[in-house]
Design a protein around this motif. Structure first.
Motif, PDB file in Angstrom:
ATOM      1  N   ILE A 205       8.281  -6.296  -2.826  1.00 52.67           N
ATOM      2  CA  ILE A 205       8.404  -4.892  -2.434  1.00 52.67           C
ATOM      3  C   ILE A 205       7.265  -4.066  -3.017  1.00 52.67           C
ATOM      4  CG2 ILE A 205       9.801  -3.973  -4.330  1.00 52.67           C
ATOM      5  CD1 ILE A 205      10.386  -3.311  -0.612  1.00 52.67           C
ATOM      6  N   ILE A 206       6.751  -4.444  -4.191  1.00 53.51           N
ATOM      7  CA  ILE A 206       5.621  -3.729  -4.783  1.00 53.51           C
ATOM      8  C   ILE A 206       4.370  -3.931  -3.933  1.00 53.51           C
ATOM      9  CG2 ILE A 206       4.173  -3.512  -6.822  1.00 53.51           C
ATOM     10  CD1 ILE A 206       6.993  -2.475  -7.190  1.00 53.51           C
ATOM     11  N   ILE A 207       4.183  -5.157  -3.434  1.00 53.75           N
ATOM     12  CA  ILE A 207       3.041  -5.424  -2.562  1.00 53.75           C
ATOM     13  C   ILE A 207       3.141  -4.600  -1.281  1.00 53.75           C
ATOM     14  CG2 ILE A 207       1.835  -7.219  -1.259  1.00 53.75           C
ATOM     15  CD1 ILE A 207       2.848  -9.237  -3.321  1.00 53.75           C
ATOM     16  N   ILE A 208       4.341  -4.555  -0.709  1.00 54.77           N
ATOM     17  CA  ILE A 208       4.555  -3.781   0.524  1.00 54.77           C
ATOM     18  C   ILE A 208       4.329  -2.304   0.269  1.00 54.77           C
ATOM     19  CG2 ILE A 208       6.328  -3.055   2.159  1.00 54.77           C
ATOM     20  CD1 ILE A 208       7.458  -5.876   2.001  1.00 54.77           C
ATOM     21  N   LEU A 209       4.789  -1.827  -0.875  1.00 52.76           N
ATOM     22  CA  LEU A 209       4.619  -0.417  -1.214  1.00 52.76           C
ATOM     23  C   LEU A 209       3.135  -0.067  -1.335  1.00 52.76           C
ATOM     24  CD1 LEU A 209       5.939   2.274  -2.155  1.00 52.76           C
ATOM     25  CD2 LEU A 209       5.727   1.408  -4.483  1.00 52.76           C
ATOM     26  N   ALA A 210       2.367  -0.902  -2.016  1.00 54.70           N
ATOM     27  CA  ALA A 210       0.938  -0.636  -2.185  1.00 54.70           C
ATOM     28  C   ALA A 210       0.208  -0.674  -0.844  1.00 54.70           C
ATOM     29  CB  ALA A 210       0.335  -1.653  -3.148  1.00 54.70           C
ATOM     30  N   ALA A 211       0.526  -1.666  -0.019  1.00 55.86           N
ATOM     31  CA  ALA A 211      -0.125  -1.773   1.292  1.00 55.86           C
ATOM     32  C   ALA A 211       0.210  -0.573   2.171  1.00 55.86           C
ATOM     33  CB  ALA A 211       0.294  -3.078   1.977  1.00 55.86           C
ATOM     34  N   THR A 212       1.463  -0.126   2.122  1.00 55.54           N
ATOM     35  CA  THR A 212       1.877   1.025   2.940  1.00 55.54           C
ATOM     36  C   THR A 212       1.178   2.298   2.494  1.00 55.54           C
ATOM     37  OG1 THR A 212       4.041  -0.003   3.279  1.00 55.54           O
ATOM     38  CG2 THR A 212       3.858   2.351   3.732  1.00 55.54           C
ATOM     39  N   THR A 213       1.080   2.489   1.192  1.00 56.77           N
ATOM     40  CA  THR A 213       0.430   3.692   0.664  1.00 56.77           C
ATOM     41  C   THR A 213      -1.041   3.735   1.040  1.00 56.77           C
ATOM     42  OG1 THR A 213       1.953   3.628  -1.215  1.00 56.77           O
ATOM     43  CG2 THR A 213       0.020   5.041  -1.416  1.00 56.77           C
ATOM     44  N   ILE A 214      -1.729   2.615   0.902  1.00 53.51           N
ATOM     45  CA  ILE A 214      -3.149   2.564   1.253  1.00 53.51           C
ATOM     46  C   ILE A 214      -3.337   2.781   2.752  1.00 53.51           C
ATOM     47  CG2 ILE A 214      -5.178   1.071   1.334  1.00 53.51           C
ATOM     48  CD1 ILE A 214      -4.112  -0.264  -1.233  1.00 53.51           C
TER      49      ILE A 214
END
Length: 444
Positions: free
Chosen positions: A368-377
């Motif tokens: 979920i942290i990876i998804i969160l970072a990708a979504t924010t970028i």
């Protein structure tokens, strides 16, 4: 009135910043002409009178006397108009029926030490708008030097008068659009305008629409491009940005500064922005759909990896992703409100320390942290900060539908978003329309 002066006055009749004033130079009646948004008329007149007092003009011929103020021109309409739109001061000696193109004291229209704060420019002019409405109009005139650029000004408000200037390029815009905007402003001159919500009501827009009808920019080159594309620009006094009408879907992905790159790079950049919007809308919802509703879609190796990453997490996927997305929203909002000296520290604490701690505590999975970072970028690639906020809002709708219906919910959410965008219009112009350009020079 001289026929040529009358013709010039008629030419600039629709420009409220055009001035035509009478004066006397050594007992010779003159008429001063130009744009007060580009010329400091008071300082220019004082400088000319001081220059006359110190110049020995008594022994000079009339041609020599007139040449003291600038270049003497023949009575050529095109030369006079071209000089006016370039920011020159025109001095007309009525007694001798001659024009002089003079270099005036200009208004300070350039801010070399203050580049744009909200829009980064990699290759292009670094000037940006300020709070003074006349200075903003002058910046656009310097960027788009043409006599087809027209300005109309309105004073709205019942208790506090606020100046609003409307700009459009006569040879590109559809006059029906201009007339509709002018009519709407004239019908609501008694309404106070303190912010964009007040202006939206004045323009007859709904206050509940998640997508703004204004495309805001602080870059004069972007405004010039919009005017060439047949759009209308509004300036509100004390607001350091321009409001472009109508706002279109393609404005999320394209800006004029892209054209300073080679064509393959420009197309690649715009493709990345489109990809970023799709990733922002789909990736969080896809995680929820594949973990909670349709795990059979995953390959067995990937399903085991996801299951292992969520081992010990006490919440369902929907609660997990909503919790972490809400935390991200709080970090972003706090970083905007805090001083610049503290903002990076908060981002580091919230993004790195808190992220590692929340994973170590088994409150969320590593994935979920990876998804969160990708979504924010991906969300940050959209043109315009307000547009990115609108896309972030629709992201939650698709996540909820994905939690209920799985992959079909994602598809249904995208269809709903597309249907909503297709229903939007601004003064009769559809939001999904690509171009507005009405270039008479190309159409003959």
């Amino acid at each position: 009135m001289d026929p040529l002066i009358k013709e010039i006055t008629t030419k600039f009749l629709n420009n409220d910043d055009f001035f035509l004033q009478q004066d006397y130079f050594m007992d010779s009646p003159v008429i001063l002409m130009g744009f007060n948004t580009m010329i400091d008329l008071t300082e220019s007149r004082e400088a000319i009178h001081v220059y006359i007092e110190h110049a020995n003009s008594a022994s000079k011929t009339i041609d020599e006397f007139m040449s003291l103020f600038g270049e003497v021109k023949e009575n050529d309409m095109n030369v006079v108009i071209s000089s006016i739109v370039q920011g020159k001061l025109i001095i007309y000696f009525a007694k001798y029926n001659k024009f002089v193109v003079s270099q005036p004291i200009p208004k300070l229209l350039n801010r070399f030490t203050e580049p744009p704060t909200n829009e980064n420019v990699l290759q292009g002019p670094l000037s940006s708008f300020v709070e003074d409405i006349e200075q903003n109009v002058g910046l656009v005139r310097k960027q788009l030097s043409t006599d087809q650029l027209l300005v109309k000004s309105f004073y709205v408000g019942q208790d506090e008068k606020k100046k609003i200037s409307l700009m459009y390029s006569e040879n590109h815009v559809q006059m029906e659009l201009v007339n509709n905007i002018v009519r709407q402003l004239e019908m609501n001159l008694d309404k106070n305008v303190h912010n964009l919500q007040n202006l939206s009501k004045t323009m007859g827009f709904s206050s509940w629409g998640p997508f703004t009808k204004f495309n805001t920019t602080e870059l004069p080159q972007e405004v010039a491009h919009s005017l060439r594309m047949g759009k209308v620009v509004l300036f509100v006094d004390r607001l350091p940005f321009a409001l472009v009408l109508p706002s279109l879907l393609w404005d999320l992905f394209a800006m004029e500064n892209d054209r300073n790159f080679p064509l393959p790079l420009m197309l690649s950049i715009r493709f990345l922005r489109i990809t970023g919007v799709l990733m922002t809308l789909i990736i969080p919802a896809l995680y929820v759909a594949l973990v909670a509703v349709n795990p059979e879609v995953l390959r067995i190796e990937l399903a085991l990896a996801v299951s292992q990453s969520r081992d010990g997490v006490p919440y369902p996927a929907l609660v997990e992703i909503l919790m972490i997305l809400l935390l991200l929203e709080l970090i972003l909002e706090a970083s905007v409100r805090l001083p610049k000296s503290i903002g990076p520290t908060l981002t580091m604490v919230g993004g790195i320390i808190l992220g590692e701690a929340i994973v170590a505590a088994k409150l969320v999975s590593n994935l979920i942290i990876i998804i969160l970072a990708a979504t924010t970028i991906a969300n940050s690639t959209v043109v315009g900060f307000q547009n990115s906020l609108s896309i972030r809002l629709f992201k939650y709708l698709i996540v909820i539908l994905a939690a209920i219906y799985g992959v079909l919910g994602i598809l249904a959410g995208l269809v709903l978003v597309c249907a909503y965008l297709a229903s939007l219009t601004t003064f009769g112009v559809p939001y999904i329309q690509i171009h507005l350009a009405k270039d008479r020079t190309k159409n003959g």
